[in-house]
Scaffold this motif. Structure first.
Motif, PDB file in Angstrom:
ATOM      1  N   ARG A 102      -4.911   7.121  -7.881  1.00 53.69           N
ATOM      2  CA  ARG A 102      -6.048   7.117  -8.821  1.00 53.69           C
ATOM      3  C   ARG A 102      -7.156   8.064  -8.364  1.00 53.69           C
ATOM      4  O   ARG A 102      -7.827   8.690  -9.194  1.00 53.69           O
ATOM      5  N   ALA A 103      -7.338   8.188  -7.060  1.00 58.70           N
ATOM      6  CA  ALA A 103      -8.371   9.099  -6.556  1.00 58.70           C
ATOM      7  C   ALA A 103      -8.057  10.542  -6.929  1.00 58.70           C
ATOM      8  O   ALA A 103      -8.945  11.305  -7.355  1.00 58.70           O
ATOM      9  N   SER A 128      -0.719  -1.293  -4.545  1.00 61.85           N
ATOM     10  CA  SER A 128      -1.963  -0.545  -4.514  1.00 61.85           C
ATOM     11  C   SER A 128      -1.693   0.921  -4.840  1.00 61.85           C
ATOM     12  O   SER A 128      -0.716   1.493  -4.352  1.00 61.85           O
ATOM     13  N   ASP A 129      -2.541   1.516  -5.664  1.00 59.89           N
ATOM     14  CA  ASP A 129      -2.377   2.941  -5.993  1.00 59.89           C
ATOM     15  C   ASP A 129      -3.700   3.689  -5.819  1.00 59.89           C
ATOM     16  O   ASP A 129      -4.030   4.584  -6.601  1.00 59.89           O
ATOM     17  N   ASP A 130      -4.460   3.336  -4.782  1.00 65.42           N
ATOM     18  CA  ASP A 130      -5.785   3.918  -4.571  1.00 65.42           C
ATOM     19  C   ASP A 130      -5.727   5.441  -4.430  1.00 65.42           C
ATOM     20  O   ASP A 130      -6.540   6.162  -5.016  1.00 65.42           O
ATOM     21  N   ARG A 131      -4.768   5.950  -3.641  1.00 64.24           N
ATOM     22  CA  ARG A 131      -4.675   7.400  -3.444  1.00 64.24           C
ATOM     23  C   ARG A 131      -4.338   8.095  -4.768  1.00 64.24           C
ATOM     24  O   ARG A 131      -4.938   9.130  -5.112  1.00 64.24           O
ATOM     25  N   ALA A 172       0.825  -1.200   0.000  1.00 66.61           N
ATOM     26  CA  ALA A 172       0.000   0.000   0.000  1.00 66.61           C
ATOM     27  C   ALA A 172       0.863   1.255   0.000  1.00 66.61           C
ATOM     28  O   ALA A 172       2.050   1.218   0.328  1.00 66.61           O
ATOM     29  N   GLU A 173       0.248   2.382  -0.343  1.00 64.05           N
ATOM     30  CA  GLU A 173       1.009   3.614  -0.499  1.00 64.05           C
ATOM     31  C   GLU A 173       1.568   4.134   0.823  1.00 64.05           C
ATOM     32  O   GLU A 173       2.601   4.830   0.834  1.00 64.05           O
ATOM     33  N   GLU A 177      -8.401  11.112 -10.807  1.00 63.89           N
ATOM     34  CA  GLU A 177      -9.718  10.895 -11.411  1.00 63.89           C
ATOM     35  C   GLU A 177     -10.240  12.183 -12.044  1.00 63.89           C
ATOM     36  O   GLU A 177     -10.247  13.251 -11.426  1.00 63.89           O
TER      37      GLU A 177
END
Length: 371
Positions: free
Chosen positions: A328-329, A323-326, A145-146, A332
């Motif tokens: 991509r958020a 993980s690259d959730d932050r 995770a980031e 967006e």
């Protein structure tokens, strides 16, 4: 360097700022020529914005970045933000040899960022700082995770990776003391999807170079590789850096897709390279023998591949996911998306490496063991 040239291009295209580039050079004029040559080589050059490139002769391995006190003070006064992509990239050197250009230089830039007024510093690290050697050895899947930080004893054995891990630690300390510091961890950066221009420093492509040279491919080369095009890394980084809401965060610049080694093998064969499938021990023996033989006559083209060959299987492991959730958020709706590396793009990479001489097949005399 490779990513650096694309970052310069993105900064010129997406801002109206002057871009001051630290560069090893004898003079500003010589430095400007070096920057332009690098951008031409890596496909990021266009005539627009050239008047906003300011070459700053210096050296990451020296105190004050190789600048005198007046020049350092001038930068502290005039610079508004710092993108720290500079490093000595060498996966076979020890941490002690990389400490000064990769760690002490980061400290100098943090000092620059804190002098006169606070300036945001955007530190380019590497996803490899989260490669958990213990988990890989145990074959245990994990997601990086980031916000993750590996304990020092779990970090990979590469001196380069260790120096980036320490650089991150120093940057985080500065952030805890109030400096706006962001950290970016790219994955395996591959070529420009349009021009096919690629870098030549990373371990993976040096192993592919050895595969081409030896005309042999190890039977383990059947997995997938998480290639992330340089276009996306540079564009996403600049997009994030321009948004003050992101300052202080850590971001993974990775691809959501993996590229099949079988597809890469197909493109190599389609280009005309003959490849024999062999076992890992057979490939290792051929690589060691040929690299030593070539090195004896001054050709070190395969030495890097030989020295990092133990990382090859690890590099193809599919048990590690970033993980690259932050990231991509925040991206967006920005229009910044990661391009697909399909067989057509792989073909451009192969053609570029062949055209520039990075890929070449050795003749029988070069590959024969004369011992």
């Amino acid at each position: 360097g490779f990513l650096g040239s694309h970052l310069v291009r993105e900064l010129l295209d997406r801002t109206d700022a002057e871009v001051w580039c630290l560069v090893r050079a004898e003079s500003p004029e010589h430095g400007h020529v070096r920057i332009v040559e690098s951008m031409r080589r890596f496909g990021s050059w266009r005539d627009t914005g050239v008047d906003r490139i300011v070459a700053v002769p210096g050296d990451l391995g020296q105190d004050r970045l190789g600048l005198d006190e007046d020049r350092f003070a001038e930068l502290a006064e005039r610079v508004d933000a710092i993108v720290h992509n500079g490093a000595r990239v060498n996966h076979i050197e020890t941490y002690s040899r990389l400490h000064r250009p990769n760690v002490l230089a980061t400290e100098e830039l943090l000092r620059l960022a804190a002098t006169v007024r606070l300036k945001p510093l955007h530190f380019v690290s590497t996803g490899s700082v989260l490669t958990d050697e213990v988990a890989l050895a145990e074959g245990r899947p994990y997601i990086a995770a980031e916000d993750d930080i590996l304990e020092a004893e779990r970090v990979g054995g590469s001196g380069y990776v260790q120096s980036k891990w320490v650089g991150e630690a120093v940057a985080r300390l500065a952030g805890e003391r109030g400096l706006p510091v962001s950290i970016y961890r790219p994955g395996l950066i591959t070529g420009d999807v349009v021009t096919g221009a690629c870098g030549s420093d990373d371990a993976f492509w040096n192993m592919v170079r050895a595969i081409v040279a030896l005309r042999k491919i190890p039977d383990i080369a059947t997995g997938t590789v998480p290639m992330v095009p340089v276009n996306y890394v540079a564009r996403a980084l600049v997009q994030l850096a321009m948004n003050p809401e992101t300052w202080g965060g850590t971001f993974h610049l990775v691809s959501p897709r993996r590229v099949s080694m079988r597809d890469l093998e197909t493109r190599l064969r389609a280009y005309g390279y003959d490849l024999e499938t062999v076992t890992v021990p057979e490939f290792g023996e051929a690589l060691f023998t040929t690299a030593e033989k070539l090195s004896a006559v001054g050709d070190d083209s395969l030495m890097r591949a030989m020295l990092v060959s133990g990382q090859f299987a690890t590099g193809l492991a599919e048990i590690e996911t970033f993980s690259d959730d932050r990231t991509r958020a925040y991206l967006e709706g920005s229009g910044v998306d990661c391009p697909v590396v399909d067989t057509e793009v792989l073909g451009r990479y192969v053609e570029y490496y062949a055209r520039t001489g990075f890929f070449r097949q050795l003749d029988d005399a070069d590959r024969k063991d004369d011992r």
